[in-house]
Design a protein around this motif. Sequence first.
Motif, PDB file in Angstrom:
ATOM      1  N   VAL A 151     -78.060 -37.727  83.631  1.00 55.92           N
ATOM      2  CA  VAL A 151     -76.844 -38.060  82.532  1.00 55.92           C
ATOM      3  C   VAL A 151     -77.263 -39.500  81.809  1.00 55.92           C
ATOM      4  O   VAL A 151     -77.159 -39.646  80.697  1.00 55.92           O
ATOM      5  CB  VAL A 151     -75.586 -37.519  82.870  1.00 55.92           C
ATOM      6  N   GLY A 152     -77.134 -40.318  82.721  1.00 58.03           N
ATOM      7  CA  GLY A 152     -77.248 -41.659  82.338  1.00 58.03           C
ATOM      8  C   GLY A 152     -78.484 -41.968  81.838  1.00 58.03           C
ATOM      9  O   GLY A 152     -78.911 -42.844  80.867  1.00 58.03           O
ATOM     10  N   TRP A 153     -79.892 -41.422  82.460  1.00 57.04           N
ATOM     11  CA  TRP A 153     -80.954 -41.859  81.894  1.00 57.04           C
ATOM     12  C   TRP A 153     -81.162 -41.407  80.314  1.00 57.04           C
ATOM     13  O   TRP A 153     -81.813 -41.847  79.583  1.00 57.04           O
ATOM     14  CB  TRP A 153     -82.166 -40.915  83.047  1.00 57.04           C
ATOM     15  N   GLU A 163     -88.695 -38.787  85.988  1.00 55.96           N
ATOM     16  CA  GLU A 163     -87.720 -39.425  86.348  1.00 55.96           C
ATOM     17  C   GLU A 163     -86.976 -38.666  87.543  1.00 55.96           C
ATOM     18  O   GLU A 163     -86.581 -39.339  88.593  1.00 55.96           O
ATOM     19  CB  GLU A 163     -86.729 -39.555  85.116  1.00 55.96           C
ATOM     20  N   ARG A 209     -78.613 -40.730  78.363  1.00 56.48           N
ATOM     21  CA  ARG A 209     -78.000 -41.687  77.245  1.00 56.48           C
ATOM     22  C   ARG A 209     -78.799 -43.177  76.978  1.00 56.48           C
ATOM     23  O   ARG A 209     -78.558 -43.387  76.023  1.00 56.48           O
ATOM     24  CB  ARG A 209     -76.608 -41.730  77.956  1.00 56.48           C
ATOM     25  N   ASP A 210     -79.216 -43.535  77.981  1.00 54.50           N
ATOM     26  CA  ASP A 210     -80.038 -44.981  77.819  1.00 54.50           C
ATOM     27  C   ASP A 210     -81.167 -45.022  77.291  1.00 54.50           C
ATOM     28  O   ASP A 210     -81.567 -45.915  76.610  1.00 54.50           O
ATOM     29  CB  ASP A 210     -79.704 -45.690  79.131  1.00 54.50           C
ATOM     30  N   HIS A 211     -81.958 -44.117  77.780  1.00 55.60           N
ATOM     31  CA  HIS A 211     -83.373 -44.167  77.280  1.00 55.60           C
ATOM     32  C   HIS A 211     -83.911 -43.144  76.524  1.00 55.60           C
ATOM     33  O   HIS A 211     -84.782 -43.378  75.878  1.00 55.60           O
ATOM     34  CB  HIS A 211     -84.474 -43.945  78.835  1.00 55.60           C
ATOM     35  N   ARG A 217     -77.245 -35.007  89.065  1.00 55.17           N
ATOM     36  CA  ARG A 217     -76.655 -34.936  87.574  1.00 55.17           C
ATOM     37  C   ARG A 217     -76.267 -36.195  86.991  1.00 55.17           C
ATOM     38  O   ARG A 217     -76.551 -36.256  85.757  1.00 55.17           O
ATOM     39  CB  ARG A 217     -75.596 -33.858  87.931  1.00 55.17           C
ATOM     40  N   GLU A 218     -75.759 -36.959  87.820  1.00 54.63           N
ATOM     41  CA  GLU A 218     -75.274 -38.191  87.342  1.00 54.63           C
ATOM     42  C   GLU A 218     -76.407 -39.179  86.794  1.00 54.63           C
ATOM     43  O   GLU A 218     -76.223 -39.755  85.844  1.00 54.63           O
ATOM     44  CB  GLU A 218     -74.506 -39.094  88.487  1.00 54.63           C
ATOM     45  N   HIS A 219     -77.474 -39.200  87.450  1.00 53.25           N
ATOM     46  CA  HIS A 219     -78.567 -40.135  87.225  1.00 53.25           C
ATOM     47  C   HIS A 219     -79.290 -39.706  86.113  1.00 53.25           C
ATOM     48  O   HIS A 219     -79.502 -40.572  84.882  1.00 53.25           O
ATOM     49  CB  HIS A 219     -79.565 -40.081  88.271  1.00 53.25           C
TER      50      HIS A 219
END
Length: 404
Positions: free
Chosen positions: A323-325, A269, A327-329, A319-321
């Motif tokens: 963290v979201g990855w 990722e 959390r979601d995946h 860092r932002e991407h």
Amino acid sequence: MQSYLTTIVAALAAAAIALFLVEVVHRATRRLGRRSLLMTELTDHTHRSFQVAATVVAVQFAVRFSTGYAVGTQWRRVVLHMLVLAVIAAAAWLVASLLVAAEDVALARFRVDVPNNRHARRVRTQVVMLRRLTIAVIVILTVGVMLMTFPSVRGVGAGVLTSAGVVGVVAALAAQSLLGNVFAGLQLAFSDAVRLDDVVVVEGEWGRIEELTLSYVVVQIWDDRRLILPTSYFTSKPFQNWTRTEAAVLGTAEFDVDWSVNVQAMREELRRLAESSDLWDGRVCVLQVTDATGGLVKVRALVSAADAGSLWDLRCLVREHLVGWVRDHRPTALPRMRAEVGDSSGALPWQSVQPRRPVRRLTDTDVPDDARVFGGSDDGTARSEAFIGPDDTPTPTHPTPTPR
């Protein structure tokens, strides 16, 4: 009165003729040197100073030759002395203008608005420092020459020279800090340790070198504040220079995740994110597990960018991407704290189970070799000898009594 009027008219006529000739020379030089950068810079920088110098010289000659030595001797002496001082000042201004024009021509050959501008910034720093130094030297010499035109100062000169050693020592002690900063500024300019527009980290602040003088350095911090430091700071204390050899730099983004994280999927990722972003320069994109202690795993993403500003934005984007990855995946990889509830008689694998029958304890001779650090193997024996020594024997705490 007639002598005074004659002198004034002669001075005005000489000034007008000088201004006319200077204007003719200026226009001719500007037209002939239209294709020459040097001639253009000379005409732009030296026009005013040349006007003043030519006018003062013309007025001086007019006053000198329009008045007799016997008429108005004291008045003539005062006016001529003032004109001599004006000629010295105008000549110094003209010389400084010529040097500035030559330095501008030299700077025009080295552009700093291009990506690979390290050599240009180095030359620019050195030329700017030389400009400040030469102007300071010209001012000091001009003031010295103007003072030497006074007879009283020339008379004191011999006495001053005889005590120059003592005065020099006193002045050096009094201006030790100032002289230290001046020499530090020259050292910075020619040692290539720091240049204009270099990105540095000083006193915990990140910014770029905005101005470099003989006595202080101005650092423009990323939030538009200014950090002013003496030049001796950069020669006596360590600092970070992110653009010492090139502008490209590396940066990290660290994450604390659970042990169940899929590191390879997270690595892929990160690669997809870097390849889709124009902030990444295509050099380094690495994700590694740097620590695994306690209940969390520390994952570090290492990326590269063409300059410090792009690196900052790229680190924030990574860092932002990620963290979201996570959390979601990969929600199971979010940081968590585990607690065991119940007794120790459960059948789950991580719960301790009471043994059904007693187990024979191993004796000292049954201890396997891989359970010993000092001894038990050739490597362990060598380590034991290195720390204890083959001839060292423990000394008894109490002396053994001798039988009688």
